[in-house]
Scaffold this active site. Structure first.
Site, PDB file in Angstrom:
ATOM      1  N   GLU A   1      48.343  31.397  43.182  1.00  0.00           N
ATOM      2  CA  GLU A   1      46.968  31.579  43.634  1.00  0.00           C
ATOM      3  C   GLU A   1      46.336  30.231  43.955  1.00  0.00           C
ATOM      4  O   GLU A   1      46.464  29.268  43.196  1.00  0.00           O
ATOM      5  CB  GLU A   1      46.153  32.289  42.546  1.00  0.00           C
ATOM      6  CG  GLU A   1      44.716  32.586  42.956  1.00  0.00           C
ATOM      7  CD  GLU A   1      44.020  33.475  41.940  1.00  0.00           C
ATOM      8  OE1 GLU A   1      44.510  34.608  41.733  1.00  0.00           O
ATOM      9  OE2 GLU A   1      43.022  33.023  41.349  1.00  0.00           O
TER      10      GLU A   1
ATOM     11  N   TYR B   1      38.155  34.179  46.577  1.00  0.00           N
ATOM     12  CA  TYR B   1      36.931  34.513  47.315  1.00  0.00           C
ATOM     13  C   TYR B   1      35.775  34.132  46.415  1.00  0.00           C
ATOM     14  O   TYR B   1      35.668  34.623  45.290  1.00  0.00           O
ATOM     15  CB  TYR B   1      36.966  36.017  47.562  1.00  0.00           C
ATOM     16  CG  TYR B   1      36.052  36.584  48.622  1.00  0.00           C
ATOM     17  CD1 TYR B   1      36.323  36.383  49.971  1.00  0.00           C
ATOM     18  CD2 TYR B   1      34.959  37.372  48.281  1.00  0.00           C
ATOM     19  CE1 TYR B   1      35.529  36.958  50.942  1.00  0.00           C
ATOM     20  CE2 TYR B   1      34.165  37.955  49.250  1.00  0.00           C
ATOM     21  CZ  TYR B   1      34.447  37.739  50.578  1.00  0.00           C
ATOM     22  OH  TYR B   1      33.668  38.311  51.551  1.00  0.00           O
TER      23      TYR B   1
ATOM     24  N   ASP C   1      31.948  38.722  41.027  1.00  0.00           N
ATOM     25  CA  ASP C   1      30.905  38.237  40.125  1.00  0.00           C
ATOM     26  C   ASP C   1      29.573  38.122  40.859  1.00  0.00           C
ATOM     27  O   ASP C   1      29.542  37.988  42.089  1.00  0.00           O
ATOM     28  CB  ASP C   1      31.290  36.862  39.563  1.00  0.00           C
ATOM     29  CG  ASP C   1      32.573  36.927  38.746  1.00  0.00           C
ATOM     30  OD1 ASP C   1      32.723  37.898  37.981  1.00  0.00           O
ATOM     31  OD2 ASP C   1      33.410  36.021  38.893  1.00  0.00           O
TER      32      ASP C   1
ATOM     33  N   ALA D   1      30.511  50.120  44.875  1.00  0.00           N
ATOM     34  CA  ALA D   1      29.944  49.901  43.542  1.00  0.00           C
ATOM     35  C   ALA D   1      30.884  49.136  42.626  1.00  0.00           C
ATOM     36  O   ALA D   1      30.439  48.413  41.735  1.00  0.00           O
ATOM     37  CB  ALA D   1      29.571  51.243  42.905  1.00  0.00           C
TER      38      ALA D   1
ATOM     39  N   TYR E   1      42.721  42.977  32.295  1.00  0.00           N
ATOM     40  CA  TYR E   1      42.171  42.111  31.239  1.00  0.00           C
ATOM     41  C   TYR E   1      42.788  42.470  29.889  1.00  0.00           C
ATOM     42  O   TYR E   1      42.302  43.363  29.195  1.00  0.00           O
ATOM     43  CB  TYR E   1      40.646  42.256  31.190  1.00  0.00           C
ATOM     44  CG  TYR E   1      39.963  41.710  32.414  1.00  0.00           C
ATOM     45  CD1 TYR E   1      39.430  40.428  32.417  1.00  0.00           C
ATOM     46  CD2 TYR E   1      39.903  42.452  33.594  1.00  0.00           C
ATOM     47  CE1 TYR E   1      38.834  39.903  33.556  1.00  0.00           C
ATOM     48  CE2 TYR E   1      39.308  41.940  34.736  1.00  0.00           C
ATOM     49  CZ  TYR E   1      38.770  40.667  34.702  1.00  0.00           C
ATOM     50  OH  TYR E   1      38.184  40.151  35.844  1.00  0.00           O
TER      51      TYR E   1
END
Length: 309
Positions: A32, A64, A124, A140, A162
């Site tokens: 990444e 992003y 975020d 959403a 997570y």
């Protein structure tokens, strides 16, 4: 507490072989990057791409920014990596600060440019903090985003997972239920938030399987460039930092070469223990620095494709 079968298998496999002896390189890796802000940062990014490309990653992804703040730079780097470096590239895409049609238009543009892989994330808040609020007329959450992307084109889709629970989730079960909905909506694989305890990943993987999740769950590995920076990131995403780690980095702020050796050792040992527990896919958060990730892959037995040939 009695050790689990995974713990015993991992411990036995790890102890039976000295250090990284005998690892065959039979792993798949992905890397990444983040879009550069300056010309100098762009040069660093492309030096990293050139360094890691010979390992034959199955894909690389480009992040992003919060609120879509790096949309154009993300697009530019994703397309360039795929076209010039010849590596399958994945673009991160979020729900934040955009309507459904605006997100779909970005996705269609990626498809037209030959990009077939999206990392679909809720995202975020634009200010980097506070409570997440969906954009009026927008998707959403990641589940809605995945379903919408699948209507645009048959993208390969990676999502986030997570092991230590998303900070916005009420509990671990709700978080796992949400991951299941992502796969049901069309996700191909989940890439985890970074972590430092291999048993945390093993337990999460087992719980996901019991929840009926059959898709791939790939551990996200974060080599520590700066302990202070990792502390900040861990605080935001709920990752536990082992009590012994701070002591290993103590006194190395002005010794970057020594800090890199310590960082590579910690991350490589985590990967070795994951490998001993059956993991064969790894995703590296490179922070646009290649050497640590390259060194870890090397210790796991990977070699540059032309060298192996």
């Amino acid at each position: 507490m009695n050790p689990t079968l995974d713990q015993m298998h991992e411990a036995r496999t790890a102890l039976d072989s000295p250090l990284f002896e005998g690892l065959r390189g039979d792993i798949d890796v992905s890397f990444e990057f983040f879009p550069p802000k300056t010309e100098k940062m762009a040069q660093t990014l492309w030096e990293s791409v050139d360094t890691l490309a010979p390992l034959g990653p199955r894909f690389v992804s480009v992040t992003y920014g919060a609120g879509g703040s790096t949309r154009e730079r993300t697009h530019e780097q994703v397309v360039r990596i795929q076209q010039e470096a010849g590596i399958p590239a994945a673009a991160h895409l979020t729900c934040v600060a955009a309507t459904k049609e605006e997100v779909n238009e970005v996705a269609r543009h990626y498809w037209d440019e030959g990009i077939r892989h999206i990392v679909a994330l809720r995202g975020d808040p634009p200010d980097g903090g506070g409570h997440y609020t969906p954009h009026p007329g927008g998707y959403a959450n990641a589940v809605e985003l995945i379903a919408g992307l699948k209507e645009v084109a048959p993208f390969e889709i990676s999502v986030a997972a997570y092991p230590e629970v998303h900070p916005d989730s009420p509990d671990a079960q709700a978080d796992l239920d949400n991951l299941k909905r992502k796969f049901d909506a069309g996700a191909t694989r989940a890439i985890t938030q970074f972590f430092f305890d291999p048993q945390c990943f093993f337990e999460f993987r087992d719980k996901a399987a019991k929840a009926g999740i059959e898709g791939e769950i790939v551990p996200g590995i974060m080599p520590v460039m700066s302990f202070a920076a990792v502390q900040r990131m861990a605080g935001l995403c709920g990752t536990a930092i082992p009590h012994w780690m701070e002591g290993l980095f103590d006194g190395l702020d002005e010794r970057p070469a020594a800090r890199q050796l310590v960082s590579a050792t910690i991350a490589a040992e985590l990967c070795r223990r994951l490998y001993a527990g059956g993991v064969r896919q790894f995703h590296f958060y490179t922070l646009n620095r290649a050497e640590l990730s390259y060194a870890i892959c090397h210790m796991l037995g990977m070699r540059a494709k032309e060298q192996a040939a």
